[in-house]
Write an enzyme that holds these catalytic residues in place. Structure first.
Site, PDB file in Angstrom:
ATOM      1  CB  SER A  88      -0.963   0.018   1.183  1.00 22.84           C
ATOM      2  OG  SER A  88      -0.263   0.241   2.387  1.00 22.84           O
ATOM      3  CE  LYS A 132      -2.812   2.265   4.781  1.00 28.68           C
ATOM      4  NZ  LYS A 132      -2.527   1.396   3.678  1.00 28.68           N
TER       5      LYS A 132
END
Length: 189
Positions: A53, A97
């Site tokens: 990701s 993230k």
């Protein structure tokens, strides 16, 4: 003669030298373990990236140093790479993230682009000409951040487009350094 007897009595009450040294070693080891636990709990720890990701910035298996003390002394800003507690508690892993917006910001994802406060983000950290999925228009509360993975390919990142803004209390720390693999050792941006 009295002196000799007194010295013998003192020597009988003393612990053998090896016992004294063993006790000192145990104390030192206990102190080191407690110090290490406090450091890992409150100052920094190592984080392993799981999944794709955060490609191309981070790769599966990268090992990072996460500053936990930042929760007390640092104000998270746009661009920071952070570790987030799994809100759904579906597994023991956490998310790594990038913060793209902070409290008070307006976030829009539209037409494949990301806008913060009506300005299109210049995202040098994502693949060229990538389409960011989603249709979002939200203003963050002061205690929230909006996070997105750098990999914007369809289904590649479970992030704020999926689970919404993240409360700052859910941030575990800020990733500042990649320590493995050694050929990509260095700071994160």
């Amino acid at each position: 003669m009295e002196n000799f007897e007194t010295n013998n009595e003192i020597n009988k009450n003393e612990k053998p030298r090896w016992k004294v040294e063993l006790i000192e070693w145990i104390k030192s080891l206990a102190f080191a373990v407690i110090a290490a636990l406090l450091i890992v709990r409150f100052i920094f720890s190592f984080t392993v990236v799981r999944g794709e990701s955060m490609m191309p910035t981070l790769h599966n298996g990268d090992r990072l140093i996460e500053l936990k003390i930042d929760k007390l002394f640092y104000t998270y800003t746009r661009g920071d790479i952070v570790v987030i507690k799994d809100k759904e508690k579906t597994n023991s892993d956490n998310y790594v993230k990038r913060i793209i917006a902070v409290g008070g910001d307006r976030v829009q994802v539209t037409g494949g682009d990301v806008f913060v406060n009506n300005e299109k983000l210049d995202e040098e950290y994502i693949f060229d000409d990538i389409y960011t999925e989603g249709e979002i228009d939200i203003v963050l509360n002061e205690d929230e951040v909006f996070v997105i993975g750098d990999n914007r390919l369809p289904g590649a990142s479970k992030d704020s487009r999926y689970f919404g803004p993240v409360n700052r209390k859910s941030l575990k720390g800020r990733c500042v350094l990649r320590v493995f693999p050694f050929n990509r050792f260095g700071g994160l941006n």
